[in-house]
Write an enzyme that holds these catalytic residues in place. Structure first.
Site, PDB file in Angstrom:
ATOM      1  CB  SER A 232      -0.881   0.003   1.245  1.00 38.11           C
ATOM      2  OG  SER A 232      -0.080   0.353   2.362  1.00 38.11           O
ATOM      3  CE  LYS A 233      -2.394   6.285  -2.658  1.00 32.67           C
ATOM      4  NZ  LYS A 233      -3.799   6.282  -2.291  1.00 32.67           N
ATOM      5  NE  ARG A 234       0.320   0.827   5.943  1.00 34.08           N
ATOM      6  CZ  ARG A 234       0.859  -0.336   6.233  1.00 34.08           C
ATOM      7  NH1 ARG A 234       1.922  -0.402   7.010  1.00 34.08           N
ATOM      8  NH2 ARG A 234       0.338  -1.451   5.759  1.00 34.08           N
TER       9      ARG A 234
END
Ligand code: GLU
Length: 464
Positions: A232-234
């Site tokens: 994910s964007k993390r």
């Protein structure tokens, strides 16, 4: 006839996980001379947007994952859209109600369930009440299906509650629409992310209630970040767009997505040349970790292995799409610059940085260069001598340039590193560049001398 589809929900930019799913479906369709179709699953009216839909379709086109049918939009195939097929879902839901395999549930204005029935709830609608249609889950028995990767799958029906198939806004739920469409669109194979595995038994129940034949399913393990949670964007950029904007080649991204799960002998290849070798059974049943470094390495391989014209074109397209200034030099010059620069970099973004001083006179001197080389007392004599000796050269060739620069080092009794770096920074502003002699040769005698003079002047006027 083999038919596969990619069915994205337009609730975000195309994620690399989605792109990989699309790729595996596309590969299998192409390998079997079948059809690949796109279906936009926009039944979540809150989260779906036209902007995301456009992004997804453009990203698929950029990757080269073309589709074979769909409504005609200006001579091109548009995607199928679930929001344009609402009447179809209602008709099939009604059929299930008629057969008492689904029923109406009516809600009052406080959202309390007040009635369940098999007849159309006319009288309640007149009162302004809302309704949904729910599917009756068989109370006993098992729901089974075969998964390409996981084999026979079995679920006890008693663990499932009746579930909504038509929502109060008249839209179908995902689990219902996906079955109706996959059946009507004659989909033979459904390859999708493992995150859908828990939906599949509900879908099978719907297939069974219509007595429809099942497609073959394959649930592909998810792509994880380095902490082993779903990517994910993390973890960093995850959209196809992100990689495009950061200077990745579509062929390299496809190559990397292909080997993320599919075990194939080579690591670096052109997916379009590997279609015949694609084998779903060679897809790993384990999750894979997305390795940004590896992708960058693969991108570098593609940048260096492809015909130079192809890279020049990709580079110019990249400059345009990122709104960078496009050089107006001759084709030959651009080609020569890219040829020497691509040896040093892995992405088009890095190619932009490293090639900048070859195309623009306003290149900047790196701080490190100024501190470590340009401001040293010996810099003046190195630059002056280089100007004198290089201007005498009749043949400005790579060999002659090298000879001159090596001579300067012995004449001044300075190490070659010091001499080369002082000159390198003067003509290119940077300390990491393509080979120095090649670079000066590509720049040509006139520009090289101009730059050495300009640097000398800069040094004289430098205020500490
Ligand atoms: N719309 C679903 C998604 O984007 C598609 C799942 C499927 O392929 O059935 O996840």
């Amino acid at each position: 006839m083999i038919r596969l589809r990619f069915a994205p929900s337009p609730t975000g930019f195309l994620h690399v996980g989605g792109a990989r799913t699309a790729l595996f479906n596309w590969l299998y369709a192409r390998k079997n001379n079948g059809s690949f179709i796109i279906r936009i699953e926009d039944t979540d009216t809150q989260r779906s947007t036209k902007e995301y839909e456009k992004n997804i379709l453009e990203a698929l086109k950029w990757l080269g994952l073309t589709w074979d049918e769909g409504p005609d939009i200006n001579g091109e195939f548009g995607p199928y859209r679930q929001s344009e097929r609402l009447d179809i879902y209602k008709k099939y839901a009604q059929q299930l109600v008629n057969e008492k395999k689904a029923y109406y549930v009516i809600f009052d204005d406080k959202n309390n369930e007040i009635q369940k029935q098999y007849t159309y709830p006319e009288e309640y609608i007149e009162k302004g009440y809302s309704f949904v249609i729910k599917f009756s889950v068989p109370k006993e028995g098992k729901t089974k299906f075969y998964d390409f990767l996981k084999g026979e799958m079995e679920f006890e029906n008693k663990y499932f509650d009746d579930f909504i198939i038509i929502k109060s806004n008249g839209y179908p739920t995902y689990n219902f629409a996906v079955v109706i469409d996959d059946h009507l669109m004659k989909i033979t194979h459904v390859f999708r992310g493992e995150d859908h595995l828990s939906n599949t038994p509900k879908q099978i129940m719907i297939y069974n209630s219509f007595n429809w034949e099942l497609p073959i399913f394959m649930h592909i393990p998810l792509i994880l970040g380095d902490d082993r949670t779903p990517l994910s964007k993390r973890h960093g950029g995850t959209s196809v767009n992100f990689f495009k904007e950061n200077g990745f080649l579509s062929d390299a991204l496809l190559n990397y997505l292909a080997i993320l799960g599919w075990s194939v002998e080579e690591e670096v290849f052109n997916v379009f040349e590997k279609i015949k070798e694609f084998e779903p059974s060679k897809i790993s049943n384990k999750s894979v970790v997305f390795d940004y470094k590896k992708l960058e390495w693969i991108n570098g391989q593609h940048l260096r292995n492809k015909p130079i014209r192809e890279i020049v074109n990709a580079f110019l397209d990249y400059l345009k799409s990122e709104n960078y200034i496009v050089p107006n030099h001759t084709e030959d010059y651009i080609e020569n610059v890219i040829k020497i620069c691509r040896e040093k970099i892995n992405t088009l973004q890095q190619l932009f940085d490293i090639s900048y001083p070859f195309f623009h006179e306003d290149y900047k001197y790196e701080e490190n260069y100024v501190k470590k080389f340009l401001l040293k007392p010996e810099a003046t004599s190195i630059l002056t001598l280089a100007i004198d000796e290089l201007s005498k050269l009749e043949l400005f060739s790579i060999e002659e340039i090298e000879k001159v620069l090596r001579n300067i080092s012995s004449k001044l009794n300075l190490g070659t590193k010091k001499v080369f770096q002082t000159i390198r920074g003067a003509v290119l502003g940077k300390l990491v560049t393509p080979g120095l002699f090649e670079s000066m040769y590509v720049l040509g005698k006139k520009r090289t001398l101009e730059r050495l003079n300009k640097t000398l002047l800069f040094r004289e006027n430098y205020e500490i």
